[in-house]
Design a protein around this motif. Structure first.
Motif, PDB file in Angstrom:
ATOM      1  N   UNK A  35       3.868  13.772  14.724  1.00  0.00           N
ATOM      2  CA  UNK A  35       2.556  13.311  14.285  1.00  0.00           C
ATOM      3  C   UNK A  35       2.790  12.140  13.336  1.00  0.00           C
ATOM      4  N   UNK A  36       2.279  10.975  13.726  1.00  0.00           N
ATOM      5  CA  UNK A  36       2.478   9.745  12.963  1.00  0.00           C
ATOM      6  C   UNK A  36       1.365   9.624  11.931  1.00  0.00           C
ATOM      7  N   UNK A  37       1.742   9.473  10.679  1.00  0.00           N
ATOM      8  CA  UNK A  37       0.792   9.488   9.574  1.00  0.00           C
ATOM      9  C   UNK A  37       0.070   8.159   9.431  1.00  0.00           C
ATOM     10  N   UNK A  38      -1.251   8.232   9.320  1.00  0.00           N
ATOM     11  CA  UNK A  38      -2.058   7.084   8.934  1.00  0.00           C
ATOM     12  C   UNK A  38      -2.385   7.190   7.460  1.00  0.00           C
ATOM     13  N   UNK A  39      -2.011   6.176   6.681  1.00  0.00           N
ATOM     14  CA  UNK A  39      -2.175   6.263   5.226  1.00  0.00           C
ATOM     15  C   UNK A  39      -3.012   5.125   4.640  1.00  0.00           C
ATOM     16  N   UNK A  40      -3.570   4.278   5.494  1.00  0.00           N
ATOM     17  CA  UNK A  40      -4.456   3.198   5.088  1.00  0.00           C
ATOM     18  C   UNK A  40      -5.277   2.827   6.311  1.00  0.00           C
ATOM     19  N   UNK A  41      -6.243   1.952   6.128  1.00  0.00           N
ATOM     20  CA  UNK A  41      -7.031   1.533   7.288  1.00  0.00           C
ATOM     21  C   UNK A  41      -6.140   0.880   8.334  1.00  0.00           C
ATOM     22  N   UNK A  42      -5.338  -0.103   7.902  1.00  0.00           N
ATOM     23  CA  UNK A  42      -4.441  -0.778   8.843  1.00  0.00           C
ATOM     24  C   UNK A  42      -3.385   0.175   9.376  1.00  0.00           C
ATOM     25  N   UNK A  43      -2.864   1.046   8.506  1.00  0.00           N
ATOM     26  CA  UNK A  43      -1.838   1.985   8.926  1.00  0.00           C
ATOM     27  C   UNK A  43      -2.354   3.008   9.923  1.00  0.00           C
ATOM     28  N   UNK A  44      -3.615   3.395   9.788  1.00  0.00           N
ATOM     29  CA  UNK A  44      -4.201   4.340  10.733  1.00  0.00           C
ATOM     30  C   UNK A  44      -4.383   3.699  12.096  1.00  0.00           C
ATOM     31  N   UNK A  45      -4.770   2.438  12.108  1.00  0.00           N
ATOM     32  CA  UNK A  45      -4.886   1.711  13.375  1.00  0.00           C
ATOM     33  C   UNK A  45      -3.520   1.607  14.035  1.00  0.00           C
ATOM     34  N   UNK A  46      -2.504   1.284  13.246  1.00  0.00           N
ATOM     35  CA  UNK A  46      -1.145   1.167  13.790  1.00  0.00           C
ATOM     36  C   UNK A  46      -0.632   2.503  14.308  1.00  0.00           C
ATOM     37  N   UNK A  47      -0.908   3.591  13.572  1.00  0.00           N
ATOM     38  CA  UNK A  47      -0.476   4.921  14.015  1.00  0.00           C
ATOM     39  C   UNK A  47      -1.139   5.282  15.339  1.00  0.00           C
ATOM     40  N   UNK A  48      -2.415   4.946  15.465  1.00  0.00           N
ATOM     41  CA  UNK A  48      -3.136   5.197  16.712  1.00  0.00           C
ATOM     42  C   UNK A  48      -2.513   4.433  17.872  1.00  0.00           C
ATOM     43  N   UNK A  49      -2.192   3.170  17.649  1.00  0.00           N
ATOM     44  CA  UNK A  49      -1.608   2.352  18.708  1.00  0.00           C
ATOM     45  C   UNK A  49      -0.234   2.872  19.116  1.00  0.00           C
ATOM     46  N   UNK A  50       0.558   3.281  18.140  1.00  0.00           N
ATOM     47  CA  UNK A  50       1.891   3.811  18.456  1.00  0.00           C
ATOM     48  C   UNK A  50       1.764   5.109  19.251  1.00  0.00           C
ATOM     49  N   UNK A  73     -13.687   1.609   1.758  1.00  0.00           N
ATOM     50  CA  UNK A  73     -15.014   0.997   1.794  1.00  0.00           C
ATOM     51  C   UNK A  73     -15.833   1.621   2.916  1.00  0.00           C
ATOM     52  N   UNK A  74     -17.079   1.187   3.032  1.00  0.00           N
ATOM     53  CA  UNK A  74     -17.911   1.647   4.146  1.00  0.00           C
ATOM     54  C   UNK A  74     -17.303   1.232   5.477  1.00  0.00           C
ATOM     55  N   UNK A  75     -16.720   0.037   5.524  1.00  0.00           N
ATOM     56  CA  UNK A  75     -16.061  -0.400   6.755  1.00  0.00           C
ATOM     57  C   UNK A  75     -14.856   0.484   7.072  1.00  0.00           C
ATOM     58  N   UNK A  76     -14.108   0.866   6.033  1.00  0.00           N
ATOM     59  CA  UNK A  76     -12.969   1.764   6.239  1.00  0.00           C
ATOM     60  C   UNK A  76     -13.434   3.083   6.825  1.00  0.00           C
ATOM     61  N   UNK A  77     -14.507   3.619   6.291  1.00  0.00           N
ATOM     62  CA  UNK A  77     -15.023   4.880   6.811  1.00  0.00           C
ATOM     63  C   UNK A  77     -15.419   4.741   8.278  1.00  0.00           C
ATOM     64  N   UNK A  78     -16.040   3.618   8.647  1.00  0.00           N
ATOM     65  CA  UNK A  78     -16.419   3.396  10.038  1.00  0.00           C
ATOM     66  C   UNK A  78     -15.200   3.352  10.952  1.00  0.00           C
ATOM     67  N   UNK A  79     -14.136   2.685  10.483  1.00  0.00           N
ATOM     68  CA  UNK A  79     -12.900   2.613  11.269  1.00  0.00           C
ATOM     69  C   UNK A  79     -12.313   4.000  11.462  1.00  0.00           C
ATOM     70  N   UNK A  80     -12.246   4.785  10.402  1.00  0.00           N
ATOM     71  CA  UNK A  80     -11.679   6.132  10.500  1.00  0.00           C
ATOM     72  C   UNK A  80     -12.498   7.003  11.448  1.00  0.00           C
ATOM     73  N   UNK A  81     -13.814   6.864  11.402  1.00  0.00           N
ATOM     74  CA  UNK A  81     -14.643   7.651  12.300  1.00  0.00           C
ATOM     75  C   UNK A  81     -14.446   7.230  13.752  1.00  0.00           C
ATOM     76  N   UNK A  82     -14.266   5.943  13.984  1.00  0.00           N
ATOM     77  CA  UNK A  82     -13.998   5.471  15.349  1.00  0.00           C
ATOM     78  C   UNK A  82     -12.657   5.998  15.840  1.00  0.00           C
TER      79      UNK A  82
END
Length: 279
Positions: A35-50, A73-82
């Protein structure tokens, strides 16, 4: 033995030069899923891609570590929900509280933590949690939300017996890392690792951090890798008076159930063939 590493930071830049080789070494060591850890907005996107590039073998979390809480931020929350709506993401986090370094203000940490608890409650995904030097505030926030949450793991547990009991009382799972292999700071935990019931104990490397200090022969690198998960399993098994095989079986079963991972075998993971079935 088949092992599952429930927390590894494989998107870390220290793996950029040899990530595929790292995965090959993990497979050879019997680590069949990670399980690849997402620890930031960018890091969560990268973990998803990997995870998307290694179906059935790698899975991702989506979250913001307390160190990065000031950026939530609100944008971060939207990214995490997506991300939470995708097949690759199997947990929300890494989130929680960290008062050891206070890289983000404590109010910001708590706000980001509470907002991610809401995401987990809304999606039904389990939580991957971090706590360091913040137990009282952490347990208070978690206790207030626990009834709305599905499953919770306190990742990289390093606390006292009393803290462990508090998490178990909230029906939390416990993730143990190479901290247990460190004779300088992990020895206090060895007496009460047996308190963790089968089914709620899981293992992780938290790589590239926390390389087991009891590796033999010694390895001339500070970088941890999933291939050394068996050393953590062996040390933990000795603390609990179990065989490594028994601990591997119970922690692998617990991880599959917790993260809802598909069943696989070591051979299938190595070849990319995965049998999808109920955990």
């Amino acid at each position: 033995m088949e092992l599952i590493d429930i927390g590894c930071n494989l998107t870390h830049d220290s793996f950029d030069g040899d990530r595929n080789a790292v995965l090959e070494r993990a497979r050879a060591a019997g680590v069949v899923q990670m399980v690849v850890t997402g620890a930031s907005e960018a890091g969560s996107i990268a973990a998803h891609e990997l995870a998307r590039s290694h179906p059935g073998e790698l899975f991702a979390t989506a979250g913001v570590h307390p160190h990065k809480a000031a950026e939530f931020s609100a944008d971060t929350e939207s990214v995490l929900r997506e991300l939470a709506a995708t097949d690759e993401v199997h947990a929300i986090g890494e989130t929680g509280l960290d008062y050891f370094r206070d890289f983000s203000p404590r109010r910001a940490q708590r706000d980001a933590f509470e907002r991610q608890l809401e995401i987990a409650a809304d999606t039904g995904l389990p939580l991957f949690l971090h706590q360091r030097d913040a137990h009282d505030d952490f347990i208070a926030v978690l206790r207030s939300a626990r009834d709305a949450l599905s499953r919770v793991v306190v990742h990289c547990f390093t606390g006292s017996r009393e803290e462990l009991a508090a998490y178990l009382d909230l029906d939390c799972h416990i993730g143990i890392t190479g901290w247990i292999c460190d004779e300088r700071r992990g020895t206090h935990m060895k007496d009460y690792m047996g308190d963790i019931p089968d089914g709620r104990l899981m293992i992780e490397t938290d790589s590239p951090y926390l390389k087991p200090r009891n590796l033999r022969p010694r390895v001339k690198t500070h970088r941890n890798e999933p291939q050394w998960l068996p050393w953590i399993a062996g040390t933990l098994a000795a603390c609990r008076g179990e065989t490594p095989e028994a601990l591997a079986a119970s922690t692998t079963h617990a991880a599959r159930a917790f993260f809802e991972l598909p069943a696989t075998t070591k051979a299938e993971a190595g070849s990319g063939m995965v049998e999808h079935s109920s955990p």
